[in-house]
Design a protein around this motif. Structure first.
Motif, PDB file in Angstrom:
ATOM      1  N   ASN A  65      12.570  -2.493  24.321  1.00 31.38           N
ATOM      2  CA  ASN A  65      11.295  -3.168  24.717  1.00 31.38           C
ATOM      3  C   ASN A  65      10.165  -2.672  23.456  1.00 31.38           C
ATOM      4  O   ASN A  65       9.307  -2.830  23.613  1.00 31.38           O
ATOM      5  CB  ASN A  65      10.724  -2.573  26.083  1.00 31.38           C
ATOM      6  CG  ASN A  65      11.518  -3.153  26.997  1.00 31.38           C
ATOM      7  OD1 ASN A  65      11.747  -4.105  27.238  1.00 31.38           O
ATOM      8  ND2 ASN A  65      11.817  -2.162  28.072  1.00 31.38           N
ATOM      9  N   THR A  66      10.964  -2.197  22.486  1.00 36.94           N
ATOM     10  CA  THR A  66      10.442  -1.627  21.345  1.00 36.94           C
ATOM     11  C   THR A  66      10.068  -2.822  20.205  1.00 36.94           C
ATOM     12  O   THR A  66      10.725  -3.642  20.001  1.00 36.94           O
ATOM     13  CB  THR A  66      10.980  -0.475  20.648  1.00 36.94           C
ATOM     14  OG1 THR A  66      10.944   0.474  21.484  1.00 36.94           O
ATOM     15  CG2 THR A  66      10.293  -0.184  19.339  1.00 36.94           C
ATOM     16  N   ASN A  67       8.919  -2.669  19.640  1.00 31.90           N
ATOM     17  CA  ASN A  67       8.695  -3.830  18.617  1.00 31.90           C
ATOM     18  C   ASN A  67       8.867  -3.114  17.255  1.00 31.90           C
ATOM     19  O   ASN A  67       8.522  -1.665  17.017  1.00 31.90           O
ATOM     20  CB  ASN A  67       7.101  -3.956  18.708  1.00 31.90           C
ATOM     21  CG  ASN A  67       6.406  -5.068  17.513  1.00 31.90           C
ATOM     22  OD1 ASN A  67       7.422  -5.820  17.137  1.00 31.90           O
ATOM     23  ND2 ASN A  67       5.535  -4.767  17.167  1.00 31.90           N
ATOM     24  N   PHE A  68       9.564  -3.652  16.546  1.00 35.23           N
ATOM     25  CA  PHE A  68       9.986  -3.067  14.992  1.00 35.23           C
ATOM     26  C   PHE A  68       9.242  -3.749  14.032  1.00 35.23           C
ATOM     27  O   PHE A  68       8.911  -4.934  14.029  1.00 35.23           O
ATOM     28  CB  PHE A  68      11.347  -3.112  14.867  1.00 35.23           C
ATOM     29  CG  PHE A  68      12.460  -2.282  15.848  1.00 35.23           C
ATOM     30  CD1 PHE A  68      12.687  -1.018  15.452  1.00 35.23           C
ATOM     31  CD2 PHE A  68      12.515  -2.886  17.054  1.00 35.23           C
ATOM     32  CE1 PHE A  68      13.496  -0.411  16.251  1.00 35.23           C
ATOM     33  CE2 PHE A  68      13.646  -2.076  17.955  1.00 35.23           C
ATOM     34  CZ  PHE A  68      13.705  -0.694  17.793  1.00 35.23           C
ATOM     35  N   THR A  69       8.830  -2.878  13.083  1.00 29.75           N
ATOM     36  CA  THR A  69       7.839  -3.461  12.006  1.00 29.75           C
ATOM     37  C   THR A  69       8.367  -2.525  10.751  1.00 29.75           C
ATOM     38  O   THR A  69       8.864  -1.547  10.778  1.00 29.75           O
ATOM     39  CB  THR A  69       6.390  -3.073  12.516  1.00 29.75           C
ATOM     40  OG1 THR A  69       5.668  -3.624  11.234  1.00 29.75           O
ATOM     41  CG2 THR A  69       5.912  -1.534  12.459  1.00 29.75           C
ATOM     42  N   GLY A  70       8.225  -3.296   9.555  1.00 31.02           N
ATOM     43  CA  GLY A  70       8.346  -2.442   8.360  1.00 31.02           C
ATOM     44  C   GLY A  70       7.498  -1.425   7.706  1.00 31.02           C
ATOM     45  O   GLY A  70       6.290  -1.607   7.942  1.00 31.02           O
ATOM     46  N   ILE A  71       8.088  -0.503   7.066  1.00 33.29           N
ATOM     47  CA  ILE A  71       7.004   0.608   6.453  1.00 33.29           C
ATOM     48  C   ILE A  71       7.433   0.670   5.091  1.00 33.29           C
ATOM     49  O   ILE A  71       7.039   1.830   4.370  1.00 33.29           O
ATOM     50  CB  ILE A  71       7.243   1.909   7.298  1.00 33.29           C
ATOM     51  CG1 ILE A  71       6.057   2.773   7.054  1.00 33.29           C
ATOM     52  CG2 ILE A  71       8.600   2.586   7.096  1.00 33.29           C
ATOM     53  CD1 ILE A  71       5.743   3.973   7.949  1.00 33.29           C
ATOM     54  N   ASP A  72       8.181  -0.119   4.396  1.00 32.80           N
ATOM     55  CA  ASP A  72       8.838  -0.043   3.111  1.00 32.80           C
ATOM     56  C   ASP A  72       7.980  -0.050   1.989  1.00 32.80           C
ATOM     57  O   ASP A  72       7.881   0.945   1.242  1.00 32.80           O
ATOM     58  CB  ASP A  72       9.920  -1.442   2.756  1.00 32.80           C
ATOM     59  CG  ASP A  72      10.661  -1.440   3.774  1.00 32.80           C
ATOM     60  OD1 ASP A  72      10.499  -1.910   4.909  1.00 32.80           O
ATOM     61  OD2 ASP A  72      12.075  -1.329   3.399  1.00 32.80           O
ATOM     62  N   GLN A  73       6.687  -0.754   2.344  1.00 33.59           N
ATOM     63  CA  GLN A  73       5.741  -0.991   1.208  1.00 33.59           C
ATOM     64  C   GLN A  73       5.001   0.509   1.082  1.00 33.59           C
ATOM     65  O   GLN A  73       4.757   0.906  -0.067  1.00 33.59           O
ATOM     66  CB  GLN A  73       4.589  -1.937   1.617  1.00 33.59           C
ATOM     67  CG  GLN A  73       3.721  -2.260   0.545  1.00 33.59           C
ATOM     68  CD  GLN A  73       4.672  -2.571  -0.759  1.00 33.59           C
ATOM     69  OE1 GLN A  73       5.346  -3.877  -0.936  1.00 33.59           O
ATOM     70  NE2 GLN A  73       4.309  -2.340  -2.063  1.00 33.59           N
ATOM     71  N   LEU A  74       4.525   1.345   2.051  1.00 34.39           N
ATOM     72  CA  LEU A  74       4.026   2.531   2.133  1.00 34.39           C
ATOM     73  C   LEU A  74       4.700   3.352   1.392  1.00 34.39           C
ATOM     74  O   LEU A  74       4.195   4.253   0.438  1.00 34.39           O
ATOM     75  CB  LEU A  74       3.878   2.769   3.546  1.00 34.39           C
ATOM     76  CG  LEU A  74       3.293   4.598   3.662  1.00 34.39           C
ATOM     77  CD1 LEU A  74       1.758   4.317   2.980  1.00 34.39           C
ATOM     78  CD2 LEU A  74       3.243   5.021   4.982  1.00 34.39           C
ATOM     79  N   LEU A  75       6.185   3.513   1.645  1.00 32.68           N
ATOM     80  CA  LEU A  75       6.857   4.493   0.922  1.00 32.68           C
ATOM     81  C   LEU A  75       7.092   4.079  -0.787  1.00 32.68           C
ATOM     82  O   LEU A  75       6.699   5.182  -1.553  1.00 32.68           O
ATOM     83  CB  LEU A  75       8.128   4.523   1.281  1.00 32.68           C
ATOM     84  CG  LEU A  75       8.565   5.660   2.637  1.00 32.68           C
ATOM     85  CD1 LEU A  75       8.405   6.983   1.826  1.00 32.68           C
ATOM     86  CD2 LEU A  75       7.765   4.980   3.864  1.00 32.68           C
ATOM     87  N   THR A  76       7.288   2.855  -0.967  1.00 34.04           N
ATOM     88  CA  THR A  76       7.097   2.200  -2.482  1.00 34.04           C
ATOM     89  C   THR A  76       5.844   2.792  -3.073  1.00 34.04           C
ATOM     90  O   THR A  76       6.038   3.162  -4.070  1.00 34.04           O
ATOM     91  CB  THR A  76       7.304   0.763  -2.309  1.00 34.04           C
ATOM     92  OG1 THR A  76       8.571   0.266  -1.656  1.00 34.04           O
ATOM     93  CG2 THR A  76       7.266   0.318  -3.748  1.00 34.04           C
ATOM     94  N   ASP A  77       4.739   2.514  -2.324  1.00 34.96           N
ATOM     95  CA  ASP A  77       3.311   2.660  -3.016  1.00 34.96           C
ATOM     96  C   ASP A  77       3.253   4.444  -3.235  1.00 34.96           C
ATOM     97  O   ASP A  77       2.774   4.756  -4.055  1.00 34.96           O
ATOM     98  CB  ASP A  77       2.175   2.301  -1.840  1.00 34.96           C
ATOM     99  CG  ASP A  77       2.240   0.841  -2.021  1.00 34.96           C
ATOM    100  OD1 ASP A  77       2.826   0.109  -2.896  1.00 34.96           O
ATOM    101  OD2 ASP A  77       1.459   0.238  -1.205  1.00 34.96           O
ATOM    102  N   MET A  78       3.648   5.183  -2.269  1.00 38.01           N
ATOM    103  CA  MET A  78       3.489   6.561  -2.358  1.00 38.01           C
ATOM    104  C   MET A  78       4.096   7.071  -3.761  1.00 38.01           C
ATOM    105  O   MET A  78       3.789   7.949  -4.406  1.00 38.01           O
ATOM    106  CB  MET A  78       4.183   7.380  -1.106  1.00 38.01           C
ATOM    107  CG  MET A  78       3.176   7.176   0.070  1.00 38.01           C
ATOM    108  SD  MET A  78       4.137   7.791   1.592  1.00 38.01           S
ATOM    109  CE  MET A  78       4.311   9.576   1.212  1.00 38.01           C
TER     110      MET A  78
END
Lengths: 366, 366
Positions: A122-135
């Motif tokens: 029942n979990t919604n999955f979302t991306g976090i790629d951009q944050l790490l790239t920006d960091m």
């Protein structure tokens, strides 16, 4: 100072996400100091909005992960266990209801997402790629120390290559001597070394082979070394014996392009401005059609990171960005020349990490 | 003979799937002969149930793909185009309604699936990984020719390593000489070479370093070479000067384990039977606790393929399977010994591809 983990936790709070599961080996290394390629086995860091993170890795690597400086929990799994179940059970201790979980969509496979979905139906999955790239785009002082060392090793390797040049030696002989010298010091190349002589260097598909070096050739070296997880990437083109006038003209155009981009760079100048400055020099020299690639690419844990230095990237430079400046001209009847430096954006310009001379080096034919 | 493409088309027909999109570089190579790592760019083969397949790849690689022997259409894309749109548009020519599309779920990222879903909002996606894995488990005569050559190069590299051994040389010095010799011939290693001397070879975390080779050491070499896209993987352990009795005892146990598995192998025998035969030998010698890994792994385009030769794999051997047999004993107070061969299952036994001697080689200390 906000730690990297805290930066991610702040993002989770802002976006109202329960947790992020980071699985790219490069990003695991960035966050933990633990540099490992787990192949098909599970390696990842679970970061919660408001609880301590944990790492999951193959059991035999647990001591290495701790030794690398990871201060939080490490869950080891062996081949008899279901690593994903272990992951979900441990996450449930702090977060029984995982409403939304952030993942690295550009790395996680469909198969692994489907596995996660079995434990989190029942979990919604979302991306976090951009944050790490920006960091990762702005390097810390610690990271710069390593990038400087990696660049020094690249300078060393170019010198080895120059010293190895001799009439009749093949590209592969010179290449193998370079890689052997770097390995002997205990370091690995960041990619397969290129040594291309004569018109081989002018081919977009040139790969090192059994072509022999002969007097009057320009020889192109493109190589890099990894130092404590950080990559360098250098190209130098040298002359074996006195070059012809048309070869020199190509070299001068590329060198001027390299220098023009370096002279322009400082915080606020856009990536595309650098590309244009270099391209204009080469066009003015009449070789515009033969500069067939972007000016450069970001560099760090990865060999190709952001920022991409190309003609339509409006991104302004920021202090601490690290990238290559590598104009090239590939003229199939004359020469292939590329001159590539690794640079860091400083408060008012650039620090050049690669220091091997750029004025055309003419190697004496013995 | 049914071609590889036809095998996949038959599967699509049986499963009532419109098409399969193959994106693993190894599988693209397997199906087309075109060996390329496109990095972040799109490379794939679209195979239709009942129309000719096409390949999509970066534009500059189109000539290479054709030269590699791919007989069907090649669609090139450059960085200015949307490669996925190009893919969908070309697929729509033969298959306007893509009800179900098979993908490689163990390779395709979530991001790429989401991109595909934008072009195919009403399509059902299913996995085709197992079919490709199963197809690759039995090697063709063409593939065996390449694996034999790769193994010969591995034998050569071991000989180079033995010739390089000298009192006081470091592991890294020997390692770099091996890799240089292989590179000089124009070949790349299939993984980072291991040279471990003395008790370093007995550590599960041993990595080559500046430890010097000394008289009485056992020296372990683990290396492999790529020949036309196919990998070898060999381990030999040799003695530098006369070894002690306890080192010899470990060596004998491992050699007997290697031989026992080889003697047993033929079509119909299960992978687990080989593992047990080897493990029994080592246990009988009293070293059972120190054989800490599976007996072997499949080998081909990939360094680690199926079949996995471990204690619970009931898979019966089939003629044409290629795998390693690599028992090892890592006893931290005595020695680390591993003896690894690459083998092919034949009609009535095995063909051994790696031929470097397995009786303990005692290198003379000069």
């Amino acid at each position: 100072m906000t730690s990297k983990i805290e930066v991610i936790q702040n993002h989770l709070k802002e976006q109202n996400l329960e947790a992020a599961f980071i699985t790219t080996p490069e990003n695991v290394f960035y966050l933990s100091g633990f540099n490992s390629d787990p192949h098909e086995r599970l390696l990842g860091i679970m970061i919660f909005k408001d609880a301590a993170p944990f790492m999951i890795c193959p059991k035999m690597e647990v001591p290495d992960a701790k030794a690398a400086g990871w201060k939080f929990e490490v869950i080891g799994h062996d081949d008899q266990e279901n690593a994903w179940e272990l992951l979900a059970n441990n996450a449930a201790k702090t977060t029984p209801a995982m409403t939304t979980l952030a993942i690295e969509k550009s790395h996680l496979t469909v198969e692994r997402l489907e596995t996660l979905q079995r434990f989190y139906p029942n979990t919604n999955f979302t991306g976090i790629d951009q944050l790490l790239t920006d960091m990762r785009i702005v390097k810390s002082q610690d990271e710069l120390v390593k990038l400087r060392e990696a660049a020094k090793l690249a300078d060393f390797a170019i010198q080895v290559g120059c010293d190895e040049l001799a009439e009749g030696k093949t590209e592969l002989e010179v290449l193998s001597a370079i890689e052997a010298a770097v390995l002997k010091k205990g370091y690995y190349m960041s990619f397969d070394t290129m040594v291309l002589t004569g018109l081989n260097a002018a081919s977009p598909h040139g790969t090192p082979g059994n072509t022999k070096i002969k007097k009057g050739d320009l020889v192109l070296f493109d190589l890099g070394v990894v130092y404590e997880g950080y990559c360098s990437d250098i190209t130098r083109t040298v002359a074996f014996g006195e070059p012809a006038a048309d070869q020199k003209a190509v070299y001068e155009a590329v060198l001027n392009a390299n220098k023009a981009a370096i002279a322009l760079a400082k915080p606020g100048v856009r990536a595309m401005d650098l590309d244009k400055a270099a391209r204009d020099e080469i066009s003015q020299a009449g070789f515009g059609d033969y500069f067939t690639h972007r000016l450069g690419h970001g560099l760090g844990i990865g060999l190709h990171e952001i920022p991409s230095i190309h003609g339509t990237n409006e991104l302004p430079l920021i202090e601490g960005m690290v990238f290559t400046i590598e104009p090239g001209v590939y003229k199939s009847d004359t020469a292939g020349v590329r001159i590539e430096d690794d640079v860091v954006v400083t408060a008012d310009g650039l620090e050049i990490l690669t220091t091997f001379p750029k004025e055309l080096q003419i190697i004496t034919v013995k």
